[in-house]
Design a protein around this motif. Structure first.
Motif, PDB file in Angstrom:
ATOM      1  N   LEU A 271       0.831  -1.203   0.000  1.00  7.69           N
ATOM      2  CA  LEU A 271       0.000   0.000   0.000  1.00  7.69           C
ATOM      3  C   LEU A 271       0.866   1.254   0.000  1.00  7.69           C
ATOM      4  O   LEU A 271       0.553   2.245  -0.684  1.00  7.69           O
ATOM      5  CB  LEU A 271      -0.914  -0.019   1.231  1.00  7.69           C
ATOM      6  N   TRP A 272       1.957   1.235   0.749  1.00 10.50           N
ATOM      7  CA  TRP A 272       2.848   2.397   0.828  1.00 10.50           C
ATOM      8  C   TRP A 272       3.450   2.725  -0.539  1.00 10.50           C
ATOM      9  O   TRP A 272       3.506   3.883  -0.958  1.00 10.50           O
ATOM     10  CB  TRP A 272       3.938   2.104   1.849  1.00 10.50           C
ATOM     11  N   LEU A 275       0.904   4.333  -2.930  1.00  8.63           N
ATOM     12  CA  LEU A 275       0.533   5.707  -2.636  1.00  8.63           C
ATOM     13  C   LEU A 275       1.700   6.692  -2.708  1.00  8.63           C
ATOM     14  O   LEU A 275       1.479   7.899  -2.792  1.00  8.63           O
ATOM     15  CB  LEU A 275      -0.103   5.791  -1.242  1.00  8.63           C
ATOM     16  N   ARG A 276       2.917   6.213  -2.667  1.00  6.77           N
ATOM     17  CA  ARG A 276       4.072   7.119  -2.615  1.00  6.77           C
ATOM     18  C   ARG A 276       4.119   8.141  -3.748  1.00  6.77           C
ATOM     19  O   ARG A 276       4.484   9.307  -3.512  1.00  6.77           O
ATOM     20  CB  ARG A 276       5.363   6.295  -2.591  1.00  6.77           C
ATOM     21  N   ARG A 301       5.372   4.899   8.721  1.00  2.00           N
ATOM     22  CA  ARG A 301       4.734   4.343   7.521  1.00  2.00           C
ATOM     23  C   ARG A 301       3.224   4.544   7.569  1.00  2.00           C
ATOM     24  O   ARG A 301       2.602   4.893   6.559  1.00  2.00           O
ATOM     25  CB  ARG A 301       5.073   2.855   7.389  1.00  2.00           C
ATOM     26  N   ILE A 305       1.076   6.907   4.930  1.00  2.00           N
ATOM     27  CA  ILE A 305      -0.056   6.359   4.180  1.00  2.00           C
ATOM     28  C   ILE A 305      -1.305   7.196   4.419  1.00  2.00           C
ATOM     29  O   ILE A 305      -2.033   7.542   3.467  1.00  2.00           O
ATOM     30  CB  ILE A 305      -0.291   4.884   4.573  1.00  2.00           C
ATOM     31  N   LEU A 383      -5.448  -0.307   7.832  1.00  6.07           N
ATOM     32  CA  LEU A 383      -4.529  -0.202   6.699  1.00  6.07           C
ATOM     33  C   LEU A 383      -3.966  -1.559   6.316  1.00  6.07           C
ATOM     34  O   LEU A 383      -3.695  -1.817   5.136  1.00  6.07           O
ATOM     35  CB  LEU A 383      -3.408   0.780   7.047  1.00  6.07           C
ATOM     36  N   SER A 387      -4.187  -3.152   2.635  1.00  3.61           N
ATOM     37  CA  SER A 387      -2.996  -3.627   1.931  1.00  3.61           C
ATOM     38  C   SER A 387      -3.171  -5.075   1.499  1.00  3.61           C
ATOM     39  O   SER A 387      -2.780  -5.456   0.394  1.00  3.61           O
ATOM     40  CB  SER A 387      -1.772  -3.475   2.835  1.00  3.61           C
TER      41      SER A 387
END
Length: 402
Positions: A271-272, A275-276, A301, A305, A383, A387
């Protein structure tokens, strides 16, 4: 080079204790510093003694200074300083500060006289050539240098034996009955000091025997130093275990918590990374120490997010209540899948030129508290479910940045 390794390792290990005690000394109150200072100074003496004892260091030192066997004098003075400060340290632990201060002055005067005699005899001795390793074999039976060696090892034997006896008696006394980690530390320190006692005793006997013309090189160069080096780890552990020992009981819980944090950190990576690209500048810049702090990395983290989700718009910033019944794992996963789809749609829309609302312009919908709590017990759990919901779908999602 192999002969240098034990000395270098002992010097490095002692240096860690020196740094730790120096920080403790700086943090201590003015009244508490006199009790910490001898520990710090004795650590410096031990580290210096082992460092210069290493053949590669000692021989280089003699060559640079152009003073024959000067390394032997440095090692001898440092070792004598260690047994002096070690006794001062114990007296500050066992007696009131005023009494310890008075005893310390006598110890400093006595060992100062020993060091002065050693320096005088060393400088008067007929030295020639480089004899860092075989100094005892070459000079231990030659006049003033023989007296230098005898005074050093006699003082060292008496001093280190005194420290051992004090530590062992203290460990069996009633004053530490309710302090188990201090009692263990004193006993472990006593075991380590026994190695130094054996070392000095073997060396002193070998030197005296050498006066008769017998070859005792193997005892002074090979056997005796092994006892000294083998005791160092015990002394380091014994002198510090009262500080970190109580934490051992918490180690299983810490390992379990750290394992969960590391697992969740890795699970959120999907997920990170997705979205980065929303705003790479929002990534927290970690220091070197942060990389060893799993809990801190997980915290940042989750923060990153959520910040990116806020940037995408209200449709993905928080779970949208669809049900009014009690939460369940099944409904949590269903809502996580819905949020994952919303995030993918927002990313695609952003790639097409649309931008999410800023946090300041976003309306704040009025939702009943029971509706906002229905799905996720914590933001971390929410989250993680999102993910996990992304797994398997990203591979078939064209245009998604990875």
């Amino acid at each position: 080079m192999t002969a240098d390794v034990p000395y270098i390792l002992c010097a490095l290990g002692t240096s860690v204790l020196v740094i730790y005690k120096f920080r403790a000394w700086r943090a201590a109150s003015p009244a508490g510093r006199p009790a910490i200072l001898p520990v710090w100074v004795s650590g410096i003496c031990v580290a210096l003694s082992f460092l210069v004892s290493a053949p590669v260091v000692g021989e280089t030192f003699n060559r640079v200074t152009s003073v024959p066997s000067l390394s032997i004098l440095v090692v001898s003075v440092a070792a004598t300083g260690y047994i002096c400060t070690a006794q001062i340290m114990l007296w500050y632990w066992l007696r009131p500060a005023a009494t310890a201060s008075r005893i310390s002055r006598w110890l400093l005067a006595g060992y100062g006289a020993v060091i002065a005699a050693m320096i005088g005899l060393f400088l008067l001795g007929p030295r020639s050539g480089a004899h860092h390793l075989d100094f005892l074999a070459v000079y231990a039976s030659s006049g003033t240098l023989a007296a230098f060696v005898a005074i050093h090892y006699a003082a060292y034997l008496v001093g280190i034996s005194t420290v051992l006896v004090i530590c062992w008696r203290w460990s069996t006394g009633v004053s530490v009955a309710q302090r188990p980690w201090l009692r263990r530390g004193l006993k472990i320190t006593s075991i380590g000091l026994a190695g130094s006692v054996i070392y000095s005793l073997i060396t002193l006997i070998a030197v005296i025997i050498g006066w008769t013309g017998q070859d005792t090189t193997v005892w002074t160069i090979t056997i005796a130093p092994l006892f000294s080096a083998s005791g160092v780890p015990f002394v380091l552990v014994g002198m510090s275990i009262s500080t970190w020992g109580p934490r051992l009981a918490q180690l299983p819980a810490w390992l379990s918590s750290t394992g969960r944090d590391l697992r969740d950190l890795l699970r959120l990576r999907r997920l990170w990374r997705l979205l980065r690209p929303v705003d790479p500048a929002m990534v927290h810049r970690h220091t070197i120490l942060d990389y060893f702090d799993v809990k801190a990395r997980l915290f940042w983290r989750i923060i990153e997010i959520n910040d990116w989700l806020q940037r995408l718009g209200p449709s993905v910033a928080s779970p949208q209540p669809q049900e009014r019944h009690a939460p369940s794992l099944r409904s949590d996963r269903r809502h996580a899948a819905a949020e994952a789809n919303a995030i993918r749609a927002a990313i695609l829309a952003r790639g097409g030129g649309q931008r999410g609302d800023s946090a300041s312009d976003r309306p704040n919908p009025e939702v009943e508290p029971t509706e906002t709590q229905y799905a996720f017990a914590t933001e971390r759990a929410r989250l993680l479910l999102i993910s996990n919901a992304l797994r398997g779908s990203l591979a078939n999602w064209a245009g998604t940045p990875h």
